[in-house]
Structures are given as C-alpha cells and as structure tokens.
Design an enzyme around this catalytic site. Sequence first.
Site, short mmCIF file in Angstrom:
data_model
loop_
_atom_site.label_atom_id
_atom_site.label_comp_id
_atom_site.label_asym_id
_atom_site.label_seq_id
_atom_site.Cartn_x
_atom_site.Cartn_y
_atom_site.Cartn_z
N ASP A 1 24.14 39.55 38.70
CA ASP A 1 25.46 39.53 39.33
C ASP A 1 26.47 38.83 38.42
OD1 ASP A 1 27.64 39.39 41.01
OD2 ASP A 1 26.79 37.84 42.33
N LYS B 1 32.78 36.43 37.23
CA LYS B 1 32.45 35.00 37.33
C LYS B 1 32.78 34.29 36.03
CE LYS B 1 28.44 35.46 40.43
NZ LYS B 1 28.90 34.64 41.54
N ASP C 1 32.90 40.13 43.75
CA ASP C 1 31.79 39.19 43.61
C ASP C 1 31.08 38.94 44.96
OD1 ASP C 1 30.05 37.50 42.35
OD2 ASP C 1 31.45 35.80 42.20
N ARG D 1 26.58 41.09 50.44
CA ARG D 1 26.77 41.53 51.84
C ARG D 1 26.96 43.05 51.92
NH1 ARG D 1 31.75 37.52 52.38
NH2 ARG D 1 30.46 36.41 50.89
N1 BES Z 1 25.31 35.63 44.15
C1 BES Z 1 26.48 34.99 44.55
C2 BES Z 1 26.23 33.72 45.36
C3 BES Z 1 25.64 32.55 44.62
C4 BES Z 1 26.45 31.67 43.96
C5 BES Z 1 24.30 32.33 44.67
C6 BES Z 1 25.90 30.57 43.33
C7 BES Z 1 23.75 31.23 44.04
C8 BES Z 1 24.54 30.35 43.38
C9 BES Z 1 27.33 35.91 45.44
O1 BES Z 1 27.24 37.25 45.13
C10 BES Z 1 28.76 35.51 45.25
O2 BES Z 1 29.21 35.52 44.15
N2 BES Z 1 29.41 35.11 46.34
C11 BES Z 1 30.76 34.66 46.28
C12 BES Z 1 31.46 35.15 47.50
C13 BES Z 1 32.95 34.88 47.51
C14 BES Z 1 33.62 35.72 46.46
C15 BES Z 1 33.50 35.19 48.88
C16 BES Z 1 30.74 33.12 46.24
O3 BES Z 1 29.96 32.52 46.94
O4 BES Z 1 31.53 32.57 45.48
ZN ZN Z 2 25.40 37.89 44.29
ZN ZN Z 3 28.55 37.89 43.62
#
Ligand code: BES
Ligand code: ZN
Ligand code: ZN
Length: 499
Positions: A269, A276, A346, A350
């Site tokens: 990801d 990111k 990102d 979901r």
């Molecule tokens: N895979 C990430 C979540 C994550 C972050 C897991 C750090 C483990 C450590 C997920 O896909 C993500 O990036 N989520 C975003 C959502 C936001 C954009 C609403 C997040 O948590 O920043």
């Molecule tokens: Zn993710």
């Molecule tokens: Zn993500």
Amino acid sequence: MIINLISKTVHDLNCPTLVVFSKASSQKEKSAEITLKDLAKHYSAAIEDKSITGKANEVILFRHSNYSHYKNVVVVGLGASNELTHEKARQAAAAAYDALKAIKEKEVVLHFDGITGSASQSAQYMKAVVEGLQLASYNFEELKSKKSETPKLTIHISSQHAADKKVKEAFHEATVLSQCVNFSRNLGDMPGNLMTPKILAEKTQAAFKGTSVKVQVWDKARIKKEKMGGLLGVSNGSDQEPRFIIMEYKGGKASEKPLVFVGKGLTFDCGGISIKPSASMEDMKYDMCGGANVIGSVLAIAKLKLKMNVIGLVPATENLVNGSATKPGDVHTARNGKTFEVNNTDAEGRLILADALSYATELKPKAIIDAATLTGAMVMALGNIHTGFFTRSSDLTKKIDHAADTSGELTWRMPLTDQHVSDMKGTFADLSNISSGKGAGSATAAAFLEQFVGEGIPWVHFDIAGTAWAVGNRLNYCSKKGASGVMVRTFVELAKNLA
Ligand code: BES
Ligand code: ZN
Ligand code: ZN
C-alpha cells in the site's frame, strides 16, 4: 525444533541440559522457589544470595552444575507465585528458548510439573509453554544468503501428566496453532515483490494441500464478472492482477451456517495517488497481514478438525500509482450495489473489504469476523498493545473477551455508533471513503465496513494496524520488527466458541 512430551522424570532422561522454572515468593522478603524440589536444595545458596529471584523471564544459566547427570541447568523465572498466568508461562518458555539458542543447545529436558500445582490447569499451561517455545523459534532468514548457524534443537518436556488426554490435546493444539501463526508471519514478512496477490494465492493453495479445505482463486476477469468494484478500483493502479481467495472448510453438518472470516490482503500500500510519505513506507508490505492471519486461522481450524463450517475470504491487491489508478473523486460501485466516492485513495482497505463483506453476506453466515491493518488512527489509539475491535453485538463481545482471555492475546472493544455512520455519507455517491468529521478514524472506517454487512448478521471488525508487526518489544515470543501473526490464536478460540 522438535518438541516431545514424555512422562519420564528428569532423572530418567539423559541429556546434557535441564530447564526448570522458578517463582518469586508472594512475600517480598521471602526467597524464590524452584519447581523441582531437590534442585531447590541443590541451589539453596544461589536462592539465598538472590542470584535466583524468580522474577518473570529471568534466565540463570549454571554450567558444570553437578546436579544429577546434567551438565547445564537453566533456571527461568515465572514471576510472583500468586500472579502466575498462562501468558507468563508462555513468555517464560520463550525466554528459555532464547537462552538455549544463545548457548547453541541441541537437546534438552524441560521440567514442566510444578509450573502449576493444579492438575486441572496443566492443559492450559502445557499449551502456553509449547506456544512460547514454538513461537519464539520463528525466524525469517530465507532471503539472506548466509543463514545463522543455530543447531536443530530437540526439547523433551517431562511431565507426570504427559499421558492425560487433555494435556496431550493441549500439546497438539499448541503445536498446530504455532505452526499456523508462524506460517502467517512468513507471509507477512515477505517483501511486496515476493508476495504479490498472485503469489499470496499460490502460497495459500500450497498450504492447504493435504487438508479437506477447498481453495478457489478468482482472477481479474472473474472479479470483474462478480462485480467487485472496490477490489477492481484499488487494483487499477497496479500492474499486478488482483486475486480473490476463497477457502472453504466443511467440518460441520451440510445444513449448518458457516462462520466467515475476511482478511485485508493489500500486498503493498503506497497510498495510491494520495501517496504516503516515504518514511516507513516499506512497512506497508504488512498491509496483507489481515489476510495472512485469516489464512493461518482457517488452516489451523482445518488441521484441528473443528466440527463446524468455516469460510475464509481474502481480497488481495496492490495499491499503487500508474496512469489507470483511481483518482480522488472517482466513484466505484461495490458488489452489493452501493456506490462510494474515493476521496482519499489511501483509504483503500475498506474498499476491497466492502466487496468481500458483501460476498460474505451472500453466504448466509452465522457470523462474520474480519481482520485488517485498516487505520493509522488505531495505532494512535491503542499502540501495539491491544487489538481494537468494533461490533454492535454484546453477545459477540462476550465471546471475543473469553476467546482472548484463553489465547492470551490482548483485545479492546471500541465504539461504533450511528454517528460514525453519518460521517461516512457521500456527496455525489452513497458513501465517501473518508469521514466528513474530525478524528475517530478507526470507528468511521468500521462504520463504512458495516454498510456492506447484511442486516442481522453478527459481525466484528478487528483493526490490527498496531499489532500486526513490531510487537517484540513487549512480547518476547514475537520478533522485534517482523509480523506477529496476531489474532490467529484468538480467532481459532473464537471459532470454537461459535461452533
Ligand atoms: N494501511 C493503511 C493503514 C495503516 C497505517 C496500517 C499505518 C498500519 C500502519 C491504510 O490503508 C491507510 O492508509 N489508511 C489511512 C486512511 C485515511 C486516509 C482515512 C490512514 O489511516 O491514514
Ligand atoms: Zn492499507
Ligand atoms: Zn492505505
């Protein structure tokens, strides 16, 4: 490592090294106890001068011990005798393993009796000790050209309860569970280039060979045909094709509803167009740990031959950026017909889970359990200590609490309300994939997932973002940086509670 369970006493076994346990007394000024009584006499001086304190995970090595025929004796602390738990035993066993590895031992006897005085508790302590040893023995060296030279270790666990049915079962269960946790960890530790959706599916098929589980793998064309718009939308940005992995285990009556597990299988990801930052981006190879741990759980359930029907679903894809990648504002349609705006690419987990949960709903399950490294907000909320879970069901919550108490894994119920659902309403589509409100990022993510679970189906979402890797600082049977395999042990226990 080989572990045998033997009813012979430590005096009847011929090995160079003996492992025994010690306990700190519940009264401070009193001396430590050793679980093997005649050894306590032998080391009375060391106990008196507090070289042996019985403190949790204390490891004292006596070379040239002159005790019975043993050359070395390793004394491992269990902590205060009145505070003993199976988790303390699990950790003490892991501390013992580390010490044996450090001295490059090949064959040892472990004195089990006396850890717990109660025969009825022997089974759960046996399970903990075997798990502690097996989980601590995991390493991930296959990508190094030079492997560490650790000799193969054989451990004979000596116990007067060795022939008891419950103790034997606990020994077997712990062996299977740890093997499956270590398998899940291996999938997680593999880098993104060696763990693409296609490879994840192939490794799953290989792992289930010889079991009764039917594994089906859907390719991109099939995923399109099945109208999985979330999974397809995320995979648009990658040259690697997505996969949808289905594992079907039939251990119960044909008429019995299945328990369905769903795991996020994001093999890498980068965030997509909403990219990111570079720092720690390499950690996002672990974004498939929900999927890996669901695969490990179903594998364990099948190997333990639980009398129930279980289905595991893993949507697998990369979240990358090429010219076809989903753009902020794009709208996709999930399998159940609901539409969503992708306002942040990102927040992709979901989207792929939306399709998998819709599909799970069609299977008319008795319950749905999902695991995902879903939100950074979960890491902020609970760190790497507890796995947060979200469910509206108090009955399921009770069963989860019980399962986690039994497995030794720490979980914590988080809120999920209609207000979190309101925050996920879309402007141009049914839903937005990010919240219109501030904060509560893990709960709003859970609220989004809930929109794809059928009415009345008991459902729980575990956000393992904080606990899926790098928990070794507090759990000595996990590696410092690598995957933990978290929730496999709890999921198997939970399955038993739901059978
Ligand atoms: N895979 C990430 C979540 C994550 C972050 C897991 C750090 C483990 C450590 C997920 O896909 C993500 O990036 N989520 C975003 C959502 C936001 C954009 C609403 C997040 O948590 O920043
Ligand atoms: Zn993710
Ligand atoms: Zn993500």
